[in-house]
Design a protein around this motif. Structure first.
Motif, PDB file in Angstrom:
ATOM      1  N   GLY A 162       0.817  -1.211   0.000  1.00  0.00           N
ATOM      2  CA  GLY A 162       0.000   0.000   0.000  1.00  0.00           C
ATOM      3  C   GLY A 162       0.846   1.254   0.000  1.00  0.00           C
ATOM      4  N   GLY A 163       1.912   1.248   0.787  1.00  0.00           N
ATOM      5  CA  GLY A 163       2.799   2.404   0.840  1.00  0.00           C
ATOM      6  C   GLY A 163       3.599   2.582  -0.434  1.00  0.00           C
ATOM      7  N   LYS A 164       4.096   1.488  -0.958  1.00  0.00           N
ATOM      8  CA  LYS A 164       4.951   1.532  -2.141  1.00  0.00           C
ATOM      9  C   LYS A 164       4.186   1.993  -3.380  1.00  0.00           C
ATOM     10  CE  LYS A 164       8.252  -1.413  -4.579  1.00  0.00           C
ATOM     11  NZ  LYS A 164       8.892  -2.732  -4.615  1.00  0.00           N
ATOM     12  N   TYR A 165       2.941   1.589  -3.488  1.00  0.00           N
ATOM     13  CA  TYR A 165       2.150   1.901  -4.685  1.00  0.00           C
ATOM     14  C   TYR A 165       1.062   2.949  -4.416  1.00  0.00           C
ATOM     15  CZ  TYR A 165       4.633  -1.977  -6.741  1.00  0.00           C
ATOM     16  OH  TYR A 165       5.634  -2.795  -7.204  1.00  0.00           O
ATOM     17  N   ALA A 166       1.173   3.646  -3.312  1.00  0.00           N
ATOM     18  CA  ALA A 166       0.149   4.636  -2.936  1.00  0.00           C
ATOM     19  C   ALA A 166      -0.055   5.698  -4.007  1.00  0.00           C
ATOM     20  CB  ALA A 166       0.507   5.295  -1.610  1.00  0.00           C
ATOM     21  N   SER A 167       1.019   6.201  -4.587  1.00  0.00           N
ATOM     22  CA  SER A 167       0.861   7.276  -5.574  1.00  0.00           C
ATOM     23  C   SER A 167       0.100   6.786  -6.806  1.00  0.00           C
ATOM     24  CB  SER A 167       2.224   7.838  -5.975  1.00  0.00           C
ATOM     25  OG  SER A 167       3.019   6.847  -6.583  1.00  0.00           O
ATOM     26  N   ILE A 168       0.322   5.545  -7.190  1.00  0.00           N
ATOM     27  CA  ILE A 168      -0.408   4.980  -8.339  1.00  0.00           C
ATOM     28  C   ILE A 168      -1.869   4.751  -7.967  1.00  0.00           C
ATOM     29  CG2 ILE A 168      -0.624   2.962  -9.847  1.00  0.00           C
ATOM     30  CD1 ILE A 168       2.472   2.717  -9.613  1.00  0.00           C
ATOM     31  N   ILE A 169      -2.087   4.187  -6.780  1.00  0.00           N
ATOM     32  CA  ILE A 169      -3.447   3.905  -6.318  1.00  0.00           C
ATOM     33  C   ILE A 169      -4.251   5.195  -6.198  1.00  0.00           C
ATOM     34  CG2 ILE A 169      -4.816   3.037  -4.375  1.00  0.00           C
ATOM     35  CD1 ILE A 169      -2.450   1.010  -3.915  1.00  0.00           C
ATOM     36  N   LEU A 170      -3.667   6.189  -5.539  1.00  0.00           N
ATOM     37  CA  LEU A 170      -4.374   7.457  -5.341  1.00  0.00           C
ATOM     38  C   LEU A 170      -4.503   8.243  -6.645  1.00  0.00           C
ATOM     39  CD1 LEU A 170      -2.724   8.547  -1.980  1.00  0.00           C
ATOM     40  CD2 LEU A 170      -5.051   7.674  -2.310  1.00  0.00           C
ATOM     41  N   GLY A 171      -3.448   8.252  -7.434  1.00  0.00           N
ATOM     42  CA  GLY A 171      -3.445   9.011  -8.684  1.00  0.00           C
ATOM     43  C   GLY A 171      -4.455   8.519  -9.704  1.00  0.00           C
ATOM     44  N   ASN A 172      -4.805   7.252  -9.613  1.00  0.00           N
ATOM     45  CA  ASN A 172      -5.771   6.673 -10.555  1.00  0.00           C
ATOM     46  C   ASN A 172      -7.119   6.384  -9.920  1.00  0.00           C
ATOM     47  OD1 ASN A 172      -4.210   6.194 -13.144  1.00  0.00           O
ATOM     48  ND2 ASN A 172      -2.837   5.296 -11.631  1.00  0.00           N
TER      49      ASN A 172
ATOM     50  N   VAL B   5      -4.542  -2.866   2.843  1.00  0.00           N
ATOM     51  CA  VAL B   5      -4.008  -2.063   1.736  1.00  0.00           C
ATOM     52  C   VAL B   5      -4.268  -0.583   2.019  1.00  0.00           C
ATOM     53  CG1 VAL B   5      -4.233  -1.500  -0.721  1.00  0.00           C
ATOM     54  CG2 VAL B   5      -4.220  -3.896   0.013  1.00  0.00           C
ATOM     55  N   SER B   6      -5.463  -0.270   2.457  1.00  0.00           N
ATOM     56  CA  SER B   6      -5.808   1.127   2.765  1.00  0.00           C
ATOM     57  C   SER B   6      -4.916   1.694   3.866  1.00  0.00           C
ATOM     58  CB  SER B   6      -7.272   1.233   3.186  1.00  0.00           C
ATOM     59  OG  SER B   6      -8.108   0.902   2.101  1.00  0.00           O
ATOM     60  N   LYS B   7      -4.607   0.890   4.857  1.00  0.00           N
ATOM     61  CA  LYS B   7      -3.696   1.334   5.931  1.00  0.00           C
ATOM     62  C   LYS B   7      -2.330   1.670   5.359  1.00  0.00           C
ATOM     63  CE  LYS B   7      -5.823  -1.387   9.626  1.00  0.00           C
ATOM     64  NZ  LYS B   7      -5.628  -2.543  10.524  1.00  0.00           N
ATOM     65  N   GLY B   8      -1.839   0.826   4.458  1.00  0.00           N
ATOM     66  CA  GLY B   8      -0.542   1.085   3.838  1.00  0.00           C
ATOM     67  C   GLY B   8      -0.544   2.369   3.029  1.00  0.00           C
ATOM     68  N   VAL B   9      -1.626   2.612   2.309  1.00  0.00           N
ATOM     69  CA  VAL B   9      -1.745   3.848   1.527  1.00  0.00           C
ATOM     70  C   VAL B   9      -1.718   5.054   2.463  1.00  0.00           C
ATOM     71  CG1 VAL B   9      -3.273   5.194   0.024  1.00  0.00           C
ATOM     72  CG2 VAL B   9      -2.928   2.750  -0.412  1.00  0.00           C
ATOM     73  N   LYS B  10      -2.447   4.977   3.555  1.00  0.00           N
ATOM     74  CA  LYS B  10      -2.464   6.087   4.512  1.00  0.00           C
ATOM     75  C   LYS B  10      -1.103   6.295   5.157  1.00  0.00           C
ATOM     76  CE  LYS B  10      -7.374   5.764   5.482  1.00  0.00           C
ATOM     77  NZ  LYS B  10      -8.407   5.367   6.431  1.00  0.00           N
ATOM     78  N   LEU B  11      -0.405   5.206   5.459  1.00  0.00           N
ATOM     79  CA  LEU B  11       0.925   5.302   6.067  1.00  0.00           C
ATOM     80  C   LEU B  11       1.941   5.944   5.126  1.00  0.00           C
ATOM     81  CD1 LEU B  11       1.234   1.898   7.927  1.00  0.00           C
ATOM     82  CD2 LEU B  11       1.388   4.165   8.960  1.00  0.00           C
ATOM     83  N   SER B  12       1.676   5.883   3.827  1.00  0.00           N
ATOM     84  CA  SER B  12       2.635   6.418   2.856  1.00  0.00           C
ATOM     85  C   SER B  12       2.894   7.918   3.049  1.00  0.00           C
ATOM     86  CB  SER B  12       2.160   6.163   1.435  1.00  0.00           C
ATOM     87  OG  SER B  12       1.050   6.980   1.107  1.00  0.00           O
TER      88      SER B  12
ATOM     89  N   ILE C 247      -8.336  -4.086  -6.069  1.00  0.00           N
ATOM     90  CA  ILE C 247      -6.978  -4.632  -6.121  1.00  0.00           C
ATOM     91  C   ILE C 247      -6.942  -5.970  -5.395  1.00  0.00           C
ATOM     92  CG2 ILE C 247      -4.589  -4.277  -5.386  1.00  0.00           C
ATOM     93  CD1 ILE C 247      -5.164  -1.213  -5.735  1.00  0.00           C
ATOM     94  N   ILE C 248      -7.577  -6.030  -4.237  1.00  0.00           N
ATOM     95  CA  ILE C 248      -7.635  -7.285  -3.474  1.00  0.00           C
ATOM     96  C   ILE C 248      -8.388  -8.351  -4.272  1.00  0.00           C
ATOM     97  CG2 ILE C 248      -8.693  -8.379  -1.450  1.00  0.00           C
ATOM     98  CD1 ILE C 248      -6.086  -7.039  -0.778  1.00  0.00           C
TER      99      ILE C 248
END
Length: 74
Positions: free
Chosen positions: A30-40, A61-68, A47-48
């Motif tokens: 989630g953290g590594k791909y947050a910019s792609i997930i959020l940008g699109n 996954v959402s937690k990882g995106v937020k942690l980014s 994804i899951i």
């Protein structure tokens, strides 16, 4: 990159995680791909779904995106 491709990457990261680190690797994804997930405007649930993992992991996954916003992968 598509949600399907992200799902495949997530599945690989999950399957190849060391014992005891499977959920941590979902957060890392989630953290590594947050910019792609959020940008699109991709949805963690999609994804899951594409990864074939348990639907409850969408929260992780959402937690990882937020942690980014606060952490960076090494």
């Amino acid at each position: 990159m598509t949600e399907n491709e992200l799902g495949r990457i997530l599945k690989e990261m999950y399957d190849n995680a060391p014992a005891g680190y499977k959920v941590a690797n979902i957060h890392l994804f989630g953290g590594k791909y947050a910019s792609i997930i959020l940008g699109n405007n991709f949805k963690a649930t999609e994804i899951i779904h594409d990864s074939g993992l348990n639907p409850s992991y969408a929260t992780e996954v959402s937690k990882g995106v937020k942690l980014s916003k606060y952490v960076m992968p090494k």
